[in-house]
Scaffold this motif. Structure first.
Motif, short mmCIF file in Angstrom:
data_model
loop_
_atom_site.label_atom_id
_atom_site.label_comp_id
_atom_site.label_asym_id
_atom_site.label_seq_id
_atom_site.Cartn_x
_atom_site.Cartn_y
_atom_site.Cartn_z
N ARG A 132 -45.06 -28.74 27.17
CA ARG A 132 -43.81 -29.17 27.83
C ARG A 132 -43.94 -29.14 29.35
O ARG A 132 -43.36 -29.98 30.04
N HIS A 133 -44.67 -28.18 29.86
CA HIS A 133 -44.74 -27.98 31.31
C HIS A 133 -46.12 -28.34 31.90
O HIS A 133 -46.37 -28.05 33.07
N ARG A 134 -47.00 -28.95 31.09
CA ARG A 134 -48.36 -29.31 31.55
C ARG A 134 -49.11 -28.10 32.10
O ARG A 134 -49.79 -28.16 33.12
N VAL A 135 -48.99 -26.99 31.38
CA VAL A 135 -49.69 -25.76 31.75
C VAL A 135 -51.07 -25.77 31.09
O VAL A 135 -51.20 -26.08 29.91
N ARG A 136 -52.11 -25.44 31.86
CA ARG A 136 -53.45 -25.30 31.31
C ARG A 136 -53.72 -23.82 31.03
O ARG A 136 -53.49 -22.96 31.90
N ILE A 137 -54.25 -23.56 29.82
CA ILE A 137 -54.43 -22.18 29.36
C ILE A 137 -55.91 -21.88 29.19
O ILE A 137 -56.64 -22.62 28.53
N MET A 138 -56.35 -20.78 29.77
CA MET A 138 -57.68 -20.23 29.53
C MET A 138 -57.50 -19.02 28.63
O MET A 138 -56.79 -18.09 28.95
N GLY A 139 -58.19 -19.01 27.49
CA GLY A 139 -57.99 -17.95 26.51
C GLY A 139 -57.28 -18.51 25.30
O GLY A 139 -57.40 -19.69 24.99
N PRO A 140 -56.45 -17.67 24.62
CA PRO A 140 -56.24 -16.23 24.83
C PRO A 140 -57.42 -15.43 24.28
O PRO A 140 -58.45 -15.99 23.95
N ASN A 141 -57.20 -14.12 24.23
CA ASN A 141 -58.20 -13.21 23.67
C ASN A 141 -59.51 -13.30 24.45
O ASN A 141 -60.57 -13.57 23.90
N CYS A 142 -59.42 -13.07 25.76
CA CYS A 142 -60.62 -13.19 26.58
C CYS A 142 -60.66 -12.05 27.61
O CYS A 142 -59.67 -11.34 27.82
N LEU A 166 -74.73 -19.09 40.54
CA LEU A 166 -74.71 -19.21 39.09
C LEU A 166 -73.28 -19.25 38.57
O LEU A 166 -72.41 -18.51 39.05
N ALA A 167 -73.04 -20.10 37.59
CA ALA A 167 -71.78 -20.08 36.85
C ALA A 167 -72.08 -19.67 35.42
O ALA A 167 -73.03 -20.18 34.81
N LEU A 168 -71.31 -18.75 34.87
CA LEU A 168 -71.46 -18.32 33.49
C LEU A 168 -70.20 -18.66 32.72
O LEU A 168 -69.10 -18.28 33.12
N ILE A 169 -70.37 -19.37 31.61
CA ILE A 169 -69.27 -19.67 30.68
C ILE A 169 -69.65 -19.02 29.36
O ILE A 169 -70.66 -19.39 28.75
N VAL A 194 -66.65 -16.91 33.43
CA VAL A 194 -65.47 -17.14 32.61
C VAL A 194 -65.74 -16.65 31.19
O VAL A 194 -66.72 -17.06 30.56
N SER A 195 -64.85 -15.78 30.71
CA SER A 195 -64.81 -15.44 29.30
C SER A 195 -63.77 -16.35 28.67
O SER A 195 -62.59 -16.24 28.97
N ILE A 196 -64.21 -17.27 27.83
CA ILE A 196 -63.36 -18.39 27.44
C ILE A 196 -62.45 -18.08 26.26
O ILE A 196 -61.49 -18.78 26.00
N GLY A 197 -62.77 -17.01 25.51
CA GLY A 197 -61.88 -16.57 24.44
C GLY A 197 -61.74 -17.58 23.32
O GLY A 197 -62.70 -18.20 22.88
N ASP A 198 -60.48 -17.77 22.86
CA ASP A 198 -60.22 -18.60 21.68
C ASP A 198 -60.22 -20.10 21.96
O ASP A 198 -60.12 -20.89 21.03
N MET A 199 -60.26 -20.51 23.19
CA MET A 199 -60.35 -21.93 23.59
C MET A 199 -59.25 -22.78 22.95
O MET A 199 -59.51 -23.86 22.42
N VAL A 200 -58.01 -22.32 23.00
CA VAL A 200 -56.94 -23.12 22.41
C VAL A 200 -56.61 -24.33 23.27
O VAL A 200 -56.03 -25.31 22.80
N ASP A 201 -56.98 -24.30 24.54
CA ASP A 201 -56.72 -25.43 25.44
C ASP A 201 -57.97 -25.73 26.25
O ASP A 201 -58.76 -26.60 25.89
N ILE A 202 -58.19 -25.01 27.33
CA ILE A 202 -59.39 -25.22 28.14
C ILE A 202 -60.61 -24.81 27.31
O ILE A 202 -60.67 -23.71 26.77
N LEU A 221 -74.79 -21.42 33.22
CA LEU A 221 -75.26 -20.69 32.05
C LEU A 221 -74.18 -20.72 30.97
O LEU A 221 -73.00 -20.54 31.28
N LEU A 222 -74.59 -20.93 29.72
CA LEU A 222 -73.64 -20.99 28.62
C LEU A 222 -74.04 -20.01 27.53
O LEU A 222 -75.21 -19.96 27.13
N TYR A 223 -73.07 -19.21 27.06
CA TYR A 223 -73.25 -18.46 25.83
C TYR A 223 -72.32 -19.10 24.81
O TYR A 223 -71.09 -19.08 24.98
N ILE A 224 -72.89 -19.69 23.76
CA ILE A 224 -72.11 -20.51 22.84
C ILE A 224 -72.20 -19.94 21.43
O ILE A 224 -73.28 -19.69 20.91
#
Length: 905
Positions: A132-142, A166-169, A194-202, A221-224
Motif C-alpha cells: 500500500r505504501h511502496r515500502v521495501r522490506i529487507m528480511g524479516p528474520n535477519c 567488498l560487499a557480502l550478501i 547484508v543478512s537477507i533473511g527470509d527475502m519476502v521482498d528484497i 560475495l554471495l552465500y546462497i
C-alpha cells in the motif's frame, strides 16, 4: 542518440530506490530499547558505537534514555520520516508497524524480527501493508545490514566491519558473523554486508543490482542457500559480473533424499550441479567452502583482474617455487616465459648462479634489497601479467623487513600505473603473520602456502574468464529447422489422452519435428501384427515393448535386438509378452515398437536431454550414454537457450568428448552433429514449455552423424501458459519487414551474439557527428568492448535491433533499448548510417522499438540527447516525447515518452 552500452550510462535509470539502505540520512529503531541484553538495545549500541552521523531515533512506548539518540513513543510522533527504519518488535506488531512507517513516508525498512509466517497470516498482512505504501522490506528474520562507509551498523552482531571494497550478501546471519571475524583478523574492509533473511521482498537479485551500481563496491560475495526469482537473479548477477567479480558459495551440495526422477537426465542433473551451471552462465565464480571464499575475497578486494594468465614468481627457495608451479598447472594460469630484456636486467642485479628462468630463485640469503630489485624488474616486465613474491623463513633475514621492501616497490609501481596483480606467499603461519599487516596496508593479498596463493591467483583468472564469457565469447547461431505446430500437436494429443508421458512413437515423431535423426519404426498392437509391421522396415530389427508402466524397458526384458526377419521378430514378441506378464502382471501392455536396427559398429553412445529444475527450469544435459548412465555419471549441464558455440562447449565439458575424438585407429565422431541435436533441444525448451523431462539414450554418434535410438519425454499435466526459461531468449518473433513513409522496405531483427562484425562494419560507416550524438563522447571509433556489450545482451533487460535494407546484408541502422531492473523504464538509443538518411528509416525503427517497449510492459522510454542533435530531438518531439533540459548538464536534453499501461498509447 545517447549511450552505447548499459555499462556506459551516465546515470542509472530510476527504480525503487534502495540507496537509503547503504547511505541513510537518519535511522529509526522501532523497538529500540535501553533494556540490558534486549535486541533493541543491541541494535542501538551498534548504531551509536559505529559512529553513525545522522539522527538515531528510538521508537518505543517506554521512554528510552540513551546518549546520542532521541526517543518518541509512537511512529506517528516522528517529526520527519526516517530514511531507514529497523524493526525489532514482536511478530504480531510488525504489519501495523510497516503500515505506520509507510504512512509517515519511510519506504526502506529492515525487519530483524523472526516468526512472521504464512500459516499465521502475519507475512501476508506485512506485505499488504508494504504494498500500500511502496515500502521495501529487507528480511524479516535477519541479522541486519552494515554500510561501513556510512558508519552504519544496523545489526546485532558483535563485530564491527572496516570500510573497504567488498560487499557480502548472505542468507545466513551466522555466516555473516564468521566473515566479520575473519575480516577483522585480515584487516579486510567492506562496502556493505547484508543478512537477507527470509527475502519476502528484497531478494538476492535486488541486492546484487544495488552493489553492482555502488561505486565503492569492488567485488560481491554471495552465500546462497536458495534462489527465489531465478530470472531476476540471473540478470542481476550477469550485469554485475560484467564489471566486478561476483563470487559465491552454495550451501546444500548433498544429493541425499533427492526424489525419484522419470528420466536418466533427471537423475543426472542434481540440484547443486544445476546451480553450478547457472552460476557459470551468469559469470559467478563458485567456491566450495569457507576457506576458499575467504581466499577469493582477499585477492579480489586487493587486485585488479590480470590482462592475461602469465604468472611470474620470485622466491628465495627453489623448492617453494616448484610447489607453486605444480599448483599453477592445476589452474588456467601459465608460467611466464622471461624475455631477453628481463633476463638481462636480472643478470645485472642477482648473484650468480641464479635460476636463470621462472621461477626467479634469488637464493636463500636474499635480503630486503635483493627482494626489492627483483620485485621491481619482474613486476614492471611486459612478459608477466601477475607476480607472486614468495619468502621462505630463514635465520639470516627478517621477514617483516623483506615485506616492507616488497610492499614499497609494489606501491611505487602502482604510482606509475602498473597495476598488475601482485600476490605474496610468506611460507608458514608465523612467517606469514609477521608480514600480513604490512601487506594488508599495501593492498597485497598474502598467503601462508603456495597452494593457497596459486588458488588465489586462480580466482582472479576465473573472474576474468567469467567476465569475458559474458561480454566477449565466441558465438555461432544455427537456425534449427523445426515444425513447431506438429510438435505441439503431439504434446496436446497426449495430454488429451490423459497422459503426461509420451509413447516411444510420439517421442520419435517429436524429435523428427526438430530435425533430430531417429530410427525408422512401426507399431504393432498385438504379437500377430509384428511380422506384417516388419515388411515396412529393413532388417535386422529391434523390438521394444510399449507400456506406460514400463519406463525403463531393458530392465524387464522389454528390448530385443538383432532380429533377422519378421518371423524372428514375431517369436520374440510372444516370448517378451509372456515374460512380462509373468514378472509384471499388473503392467498394461499396449503393443510393440519395431525399429530398424542401426548398424554403426564404431558409434559411441551418448545421452542428451532436458531435465527440469525447480529453481532454474529446463536444463540441457549431455554426457556418456548407455545402460550404465547413472553409474558412469558423466554429465555437463547448461541453461537454455544456448547457441551452437555453447552447444559445442557443453560437449567439451564431458569426459565423453575425449572418446568422440579420434583414438586407437577409430576415426573422430561427428561432434557438429551432436551440437546440432543440442541446438534442437534448446529450441524445444524455448518453443514447448510443456516438456518437463526428455532424454535420448542412447544417441549413437559416429563419423556419419547421429541417430536417436530411444527417447523418453514427460510433459506437464496442464498446458504451460508461459516460458519456463530463466534466461530470456532473443525475441525472434519481433523480426519483421517494415516499410518507411518514403516506401523504403527494411528488415528489422533482434541482435545476436555473433553480430559483432556486422555492427563493427556499421559503425565504421557512421559519421563522426553521429557517433558523438550516439555515444555522447568524441570517440571516432567504436571499440570492440562497446560492440560486444551491444551484441552479448541480456534480453530480459536489453535488446538491440538491427535494420537492413531489404535483400541486403549490411546494417543501415540500430536501436538499443535498455530497461531498468523492474522492466518499467527504459532508455533508447538510435544510430543511422549517413547514406541511409532521408528515407524515414530512423522514424520507422524508433516507432517499432516503441511498440516493442509497450508490448513488454515498459511504461516510460527516454533518450539522452546532445542539445545540438536537433534532427533527433525534433523527430522525438513529433512522436510524442516531452523534452527537458538536464539540470546537471546544460548540453544535454532528456526526451521522455510515457505509455498509459491501462488506456494505451
Amino acid at each position: 542518440m545517447s549511450r552505447g552500452a548499459p555499462a556506459a550510462k551516465r546515470r542509472p535509470l530510476a527504480m525503487h530506490d534502495l540507496s537509503p539502505f547503504l547511505n541513510p540520512g537518519s535511522v529509526a529503531v522501532v523497538g529500540g530499547s535501553d533494556r540490558l541484553h534486549s535486541l533493541g538495545a543491541a541494535v542501538l549500541d551498534n548504531l551509536i558505537q559505529g559512529g553513525f552521523a545522522g539522527p538515531i531515533i528510538a521508537v518505543n512506548p517506554h521512554e528510552v534514555r540513551r546518549s546520542g539518540i532521541s526517543w518518541v513513543a509512537r511512529i506517528e510522533d516522528l517529526r520527519a520520516p526516517p530514511a531507514l527504519a529497523v524493526v525489532v518488535t514482536p511478530p504480531h506488531t510488525v504489519p501495523k508497524v510497516i503500515s505506520a512507517l509507510g504512512a509517515v513516508g519511510t519506504t526502506s525498512v529492515v525487519i530483524l524480527t523472526a516468526g512472521l509466517s504464512e500459516e499465521d497470516g502475519l507475512r501476508q498482512a506485512m506485505l499488504a501493508a508494504a504494498s500500500r505504501h511502496r515500502v521495501r522490506i529487507m528480511g524479516p528474520n535477519c541479522l541486519g545490514l552494515m554500510a561501513p562507509h556510512a558508519k552504519l551498523n544496523a545489526t546485532f552482531a558483535r563485530t564491527e566491519a572496516l570500510p573497504g571494497g567488498l560487499a557480502l550478501i548472505s542468507q545466513s546471519g551466522a555466516l555473516m558473523t564468521a566473515v566479520l571475524d575473519w575480516a577483522q583478523m585480515r584487516s579486510v574492509g567492506f562496502s556493505g554486508l547484508v543478512s537477507i533473511g527470509d527475502m519476502v521482498d528484497i531478494d538476492l537479485g535486488d541486492l546484487i543490482d544495488l552493489f553492482a551500481a555502488d561505486p565503492k563496491t569492488k567485488a560481491i560475495l554471495l552465500y546462497i542457500e536458495g534462489v527465489t526469482d531465478a530470472a531476476k537473479f540471473m540478470s542481476a548477477a550477469a550485469a554485475a559480473a560484467r564489471h566486478k567479480p561476483v563470487i559465491a558459495i552454495k550451501a546444500g551440495r548433498s544429493p541425499a533424499a533427492a526424489p525419484a526422477t522419470f528420466s536418466h537426465t533427471g537423475a543426472l542433473a542434481g540440484n547443486y550441479d544445476v546451480y553450478r551451471a547457472a552460476f557459470e552462465r551468469a559469470g559467478i565464480v563458485l567456491v566450495e567452502n569457507l576457506t576458499e571464499l575467504f581466499d577469493a575475497a582477499e585477492i579480489v578486494c586487493t587486485s585488479t583482474a590480470p590482462r592475461g594468465a602469465r604468472l611470474g614468481i620470485v622466491t628465495n627457495g627453489g623448492g617453494a617455487g616448484i610447489l607453486a608451479v605444480d599448483a599453477l598447472m592445476q589452474t588456467d594460469g601459465v608460467l611466464a616465459s622471461l624475455d631477453e630484456d628481463l633476463l638481462g636486467r636480472l643478470n645485472d642485479i642477482l648473484p650468480a648462479p641464479w635460476s636463470g628462468a621462472n621461477p626467479v630463485d634469488i637464493r636463500g640469503d636474499a635480503g630486503p634489497d635483493r627482494y626489492r630489485e627483483a620485485t621491481r624488474e619482474v613486476v614492471r616486465a611486459t612478459c608477466t601479467d601477475a607476480v607472486l613474491i614468495m619468502n621462505c623463513p630463514t635465520g639470516q633475514q627478517d621477514a617483516a623487513a623483506i615485506a616492507e621492501a616488497v610492499a614499497r616497490e609494489v606501491m611505487d609501481a602502482r604510482a606509475t600505473h602498473i597495476d598488475k596483480p601482485v600476490l605474496a606467499c610468506w611460507l608458514g603461519e608465523v612467517n606469514c603473520l609477521a608480514a600480513s599487516g604490512i601487506m594488508a596496508r599495501a593492498g597485497i593479498a598474502i598467503y601462508a602456502t603456495p597452494d593457497d596463493a596459486i588458488r588465489g591467483f586462480g580466482y582472479l583468472l576465473a573472474s576474468r574468464q567469467a567476465r569475458e564469457a559474458l561480454s566477449d565469447r565466441d558465438a555461432t547461431t544455427r537456425v534449427v529447422t523445426r515444425d513447431v505446430i506438429a510438435a505441439r500437436r503431439i504434446v496436446e494429443d497426449a495430454r488429451a489422452d490423459g497422459r503426461t508421458e509420451l509413447s516411444q512413437m510420439e517421442a520419435s515423431d517429436l524429435l523428427a519435428a526438430y530435425s533430430i535423426p531417429v530410427a525408422a519404426w512401426r507399431f504393432a498392437t498385438a504379437t500377430e501384427d509384428v511380422e506384417v509391421a516388419c515388411t515396412w522396415l529393413k532388417a535386422p530389427y529391434v523390438l521394444k515393448i510399449v507400456s506406460r508402466e514400463l519406463v525403463h524397458k531393458s530392465e524387464v526384458g522389454g528390448v530385443v535386438t538383432g532380429l533377422v526377419d519378421g518371423v524372428a521378430a514375431c517369436a520374440a514378441a510372444r516370448a517378451m509378452e509372456a515374460q512380462i506378464r509373468r514378472e509384471r502382471p499388473s503392467a498394461r501392455l499396449e503393443g510393440f515398437l519395431i525399429q530398424e536396427q542401426a548398424h554403426r559398429p564404431i558409434a559411441r553412445e551418448m545421452i542428451v536431454g532436458i531435465a527440469d529444475d525447480p529453481t532454474f527450469g529446463p536444463v540441457i544435459v549431455a554426457g556418456t550414454g548407455g545402460t550404465a548412465v547413472e553409474i558412469i555419471a558423466d554429465k555437463a549441464l547448461a541453461l537454455p537457450p544456448i547457441d551452437h558455440a555453447q552447444a559445442l562447449a557443453l560437449i567439451g565439458k564431458t569426459r565423453m568428448s575425449r572418446l568422440l575424438a579420434a583414438y586407437r585407429g577409430k576415426p573422430a565422431a561427428n561432434i557438429e552433429a551432436v551440437a546440432n541435436v543440442l541446438d534442437a533441444l534448446s529450441a524445444m525448451a524455448e518453443d514447448i514449455p510443456d516438456i518437463l523431462e526428455l532424454d535420448i539414450n542412447p544417441l549413437l554418434v559416429d563419423p556419419d552423424g547421429v541417430l536417436a535410438l530411444d527417447a523418453r519425454i514427460r510433459i506437464c499435466a496442464a498446458t504451460a501458459k508461459s516460458s519456463r526459461l530463466v534466461i530470456y531468449p532473443a525475441p525472434i518473433e519481433w523480426a519483421s519487414t517494415l516499410v518507411t513513409q518514403t516506401g523504403t522496405s527494411i528488415y528489422v531483427r533482434p541482435v545476436r551474439a555473433d553480430d559483432t562484425q556486422l555492427l563493427a562494419a556499421f559503425f565504421e560507416r557512421v559519421s563522426a557527428d553521429d557517433l558523438r550524438f550516439r555515444f555522447l563522447n568524441g570517440a571516432l571509433h567504436v571499440n570492440h568492448e562497446v560492440i560486444s556489450a551491444m551484441t552479448n545482451v541480456d534480453y530480459r533487460r536489453t535488446t538491440t535491433f538491427l535494420a537492413f535494407e531489404e535483400g541486403q546484408a549490411e546494417v543501415i541502422a540500430t536501436a538499443m533499448l535498455a530497461a531498468d531492473q523492474e522492466g518499467l523504464r527504459a532508455e533508447v538509443a538510435l544510430a543511422t548510417r549517413s547514406d541511409a538518411k532521408g528515407k524515414g528509416i530512423s522514424w520507422t525503427l524508433l516507432e517499432y522499438v516503441l511498440r516493442y517497449a509497450k508490448a513488454r510492459g515498459i511504461e516510460i522510454v527516454e533518450a539522452i540527447e546532445n542539445a545540438g542533435h536537433h534532427e533527433a530531438i525534433d523527430m522525438e518531439r513529433e512522436m510524442g516525447f516531452a523534452v527537458s533540459s538536464d539540470p546537471a548538464d546544460p548540453t544535454i536534453r532528456i526526451v521522455t515518452r510515457t505509455f498509459d499501461p491501462v488506456i494505451g498509447d
